[in-house]
Motif scaffolding. Structure first.
Motif, short mmCIF file in Angstrom:
data_model
loop_
_atom_site.label_atom_id
_atom_site.label_comp_id
_atom_site.label_asym_id
_atom_site.label_seq_id
_atom_site.Cartn_x
_atom_site.Cartn_y
_atom_site.Cartn_z
N VAL A 62 -21.12 35.58 5.54
CA VAL A 62 -21.39 35.34 4.12
C VAL A 62 -20.51 36.22 3.22
O VAL A 62 -20.64 36.16 1.99
CB VAL A 62 -22.89 35.59 3.80
N GLY A 63 -19.64 37.03 3.80
CA GLY A 63 -18.72 37.83 3.01
C GLY A 63 -17.63 36.98 2.38
O GLY A 63 -17.43 35.82 2.75
N TYR A 64 -16.90 37.56 1.44
CA TYR A 64 -15.88 36.81 0.69
C TYR A 64 -14.79 36.25 1.60
O TYR A 64 -14.26 35.17 1.39
CB TYR A 64 -15.25 37.71 -0.38
N ASN A 65 -14.43 36.98 2.65
CA ASN A 65 -13.38 36.57 3.59
C ASN A 65 -13.46 37.53 4.78
O ASN A 65 -13.55 38.74 4.57
CB ASN A 65 -12.00 36.67 2.92
N THR A 66 -13.46 37.01 5.98
CA THR A 66 -13.63 37.86 7.16
C THR A 66 -12.60 37.51 8.22
O THR A 66 -12.46 36.33 8.58
CB THR A 66 -15.04 37.70 7.76
N TYR A 67 -11.91 38.54 8.71
CA TYR A 67 -11.02 38.32 9.86
C TYR A 67 -11.85 38.50 11.12
O TYR A 67 -12.40 39.57 11.37
CB TYR A 67 -9.85 39.29 9.86
N ILE A 68 -11.91 37.43 11.94
CA ILE A 68 -12.73 37.41 13.14
C ILE A 68 -11.82 37.24 14.34
O ILE A 68 -11.25 36.16 14.54
CB ILE A 68 -13.76 36.26 13.11
N PRO A 69 -11.66 38.28 15.18
CA PRO A 69 -10.86 38.08 16.40
C PRO A 69 -11.61 37.17 17.38
O PRO A 69 -11.23 36.01 17.58
CB PRO A 69 -10.67 39.49 16.94
N PHE A 124 -21.92 36.30 21.19
CA PHE A 124 -23.37 36.54 21.20
C PHE A 124 -23.99 35.62 22.25
O PHE A 124 -23.44 34.56 22.59
CB PHE A 124 -24.01 36.32 19.82
N ASN A 125 -25.12 36.03 22.77
CA ASN A 125 -25.81 35.28 23.83
C ASN A 125 -24.90 35.03 25.04
O ASN A 125 -25.05 34.02 25.74
CB ASN A 125 -26.34 33.94 23.32
N GLY A 126 -23.94 35.94 25.27
CA GLY A 126 -23.04 35.78 26.41
C GLY A 126 -21.97 34.73 26.23
O GLY A 126 -21.25 34.40 27.17
N VAL A 127 -21.86 34.17 25.01
CA VAL A 127 -20.88 33.14 24.73
C VAL A 127 -19.84 33.70 23.75
O VAL A 127 -20.20 34.38 22.78
CB VAL A 127 -21.53 31.88 24.12
N THR A 128 -18.58 33.43 24.00
CA THR A 128 -17.51 33.91 23.12
C THR A 128 -16.87 32.74 22.39
O THR A 128 -16.47 31.75 23.00
CB THR A 128 -16.43 34.67 23.92
N PHE A 129 -16.78 32.88 21.07
CA PHE A 129 -16.09 31.91 20.23
C PHE A 129 -14.75 32.52 19.83
O PHE A 129 -14.72 33.45 19.02
CB PHE A 129 -16.89 31.60 18.96
N PRO A 130 -13.63 32.07 20.41
CA PRO A 130 -12.34 32.61 19.99
C PRO A 130 -11.97 32.07 18.61
O PRO A 130 -11.90 30.86 18.41
CB PRO A 130 -11.38 32.12 21.07
N VAL A 131 -11.74 32.96 17.66
CA VAL A 131 -11.43 32.54 16.30
C VAL A 131 -10.03 33.00 15.90
O VAL A 131 -9.16 32.20 15.58
CB VAL A 131 -12.48 33.08 15.30
N ASN A 132 -9.83 34.33 15.90
CA ASN A 132 -8.51 34.91 15.59
C ASN A 132 -7.94 34.40 14.27
O ASN A 132 -6.78 33.98 14.18
CB ASN A 132 -7.52 34.63 16.73
N ALA A 133 -8.77 34.43 13.24
CA ALA A 133 -8.33 33.93 11.93
C ALA A 133 -9.27 34.46 10.84
O ALA A 133 -10.37 34.94 11.13
CB ALA A 133 -8.32 32.41 11.91
N ASN A 134 -8.81 34.36 9.60
CA ASN A 134 -9.67 34.63 8.46
C ASN A 134 -10.62 33.45 8.25
O ASN A 134 -10.22 32.29 8.40
CB ASN A 134 -8.85 34.82 7.18
N LYS A 135 -11.85 33.75 7.88
CA LYS A 135 -12.84 32.72 7.56
C LYS A 135 -13.52 33.07 6.25
O LYS A 135 -13.99 34.18 6.05
CB LYS A 135 -13.88 32.58 8.67
N LEU A 136 -13.55 32.10 5.35
CA LEU A 136 -14.20 32.30 4.06
C LEU A 136 -15.71 32.24 4.20
O LEU A 136 -16.25 31.84 5.25
CB LEU A 136 -13.72 31.24 3.07
N GLN A 137 -16.39 32.65 3.12
CA GLN A 137 -17.85 32.62 3.10
C GLN A 137 -18.36 31.25 3.53
O GLN A 137 -17.90 30.22 3.06
CB GLN A 137 -18.33 32.92 1.68
N GLY A 138 -19.34 31.25 4.43
CA GLY A 138 -19.93 29.99 4.87
C GLY A 138 -19.59 29.59 6.29
O GLY A 138 -20.13 28.60 6.80
N PHE A 139 -18.71 30.35 6.96
CA PHE A 139 -18.39 30.01 8.35
C PHE A 139 -19.59 30.36 9.23
O PHE A 139 -20.23 31.39 9.04
CB PHE A 139 -17.15 30.78 8.82
N TRP A 140 -19.89 29.50 10.21
CA TRP A 140 -21.03 29.75 11.08
C TRP A 140 -20.74 29.28 12.50
O TRP A 140 -19.86 28.46 12.75
CB TRP A 140 -22.29 29.04 10.56
N ALA A 141 -21.51 29.84 13.45
CA ALA A 141 -21.44 29.42 14.85
C ALA A 141 -22.87 29.39 15.38
O ALA A 141 -23.73 30.19 14.97
CB ALA A 141 -20.58 30.37 15.66
#
Length: 293
Positions: A167-174, A178-195
């Motif tokens: 929910v932050g303004y912009n987040t860099y997520i490598p 969670f729950n033993g599952v990895t979501f590879p993102v490696n990008a900036n994501k604007l507010q509202g990104f979810w998994a």
């Protein structure tokens, strides 16, 4: 015998000398421990549900909502504001989390984020680093939420899954794990990104711009930037910092999670059915009440 007596005299003289040194040595009191501002999080499903203007809000027609069971949250910015007219950034900034340009534009660095669960300490700041004064408001920019939500599967059974929302303004997520599952993102994501993960099933998406509720009762006198998640709350009797505190000051930031997970209904049954095409539209917290413990 004379040699033995001489040795004993030397030993006794040494003991007497050490004893006198100990007696004459000044007593040193231990240095007093520094007083801190201790900030804790609390997630309250029964707290009043507010809209962006800080007014009581109901669920719109055609939507449904539930109160998530949040395991942890993260913030990237905390500021104390003296008055309702104090503009964002002009108060006492007590926490400013790490940022990065790895994803291009400046963004919150998720790899260095701090987290706290309900009734847990998020951050501790020496009071000597905070300007003495009286503060009426606190602003908290939330960055991340992670918790359990219920959903209705196509087999007609209800299950629990885990939703991670940014929910932050912009987040860099490598990578997001969670729950033993990895979501590879490696990008900036604007507010509202979810998994989302449940029973081994995973999905991810992006809520529409401006869809995340960010309650700000100071909307008219002290606005916040569009796309940020700077939630504003008022101290009931103010927070006074003199600069002479000898004990920690503990502030609990109580966030309303009252029906904070909201979606569009396709089947009007009040149950979240992602397999039926029901879409997440809002994941913002629904208010903030700062309390001095």
């Amino acid at each position: 015998m004379k040699i033995l007596n001489l040795i004993m005299c030397i030993v006794l003289l040494g003991i007497t000398s050490c004893s006198n040194e100990s007696i004459n040595e000044p007593i040193r009191n231990p240095a007093p421990e520094e007083a801190n501002l201790v900030i804790k999080f609390k997630f309250d499903p029964n707290q009043i549900r507010l809209n962006n203007l800080g007014q009581p809000a109901t669920i719109p027609n055609g939507n449904a909502a539930q109160s998530p069971n949040f395991a942890r949250m993260s913030s990237n910015y905390i500021e104390l504001a003296p008055t309702a007219n104090t503009l964002l950034g002009e108060g006492a900034i007590v926490y400013d989390g790490p940022s990065t340009n790895l994803g291009g534009e400046k963004a919150i660095d998720f790899s260095q984020a701090k987290f706290a669960g309900s009734n847990e300490t998020f951050v501790t700041i020496p009071l000597s680093e905070i300007a003495a004064g009286s503060y009426s408001w606190v602003r908290v920019s939330l960055a991340y939420q992670e918790g359990a939500i219920n959903f209705l599967a196509a087999d007609g059974n209800e299950y629990s899954g885990t939703l991670a929302s940014f929910v932050g303004y912009n987040t860099y997520i490598p990578d997001l794990t969670f729950n033993g599952v990895t979501f590879p993102v490696n990008a900036n994501k604007l507010q509202g990104f979810w998994a989302f993960e449940a029973l081994g099933f995973t999905s991810q998406g992006q809520a529409p711009p401006g869809a995340t509720t960010v309650p700000n009762p100071l909307f008219d006198s002290s606005p916040i930037p569009q796309g940020s998640c700077v939630v504003t709350g008022k101290f009931e009797n103010g927070l006074n910092i003199t600069g002479n505190e000898t004990e920690d000051v503990v502030v609990t930031l109580s966030f309303s999670v009252n029906n904070s997970f909201e979606w569009t209904e396709i089947t009007a049954d009040g149950k979240y059915e992602p397999e039926a095409g029901e879409q997440l539209v809002d994941m913002g917290v629904r208010g903030l009440i700062p309390m001095i413990d």
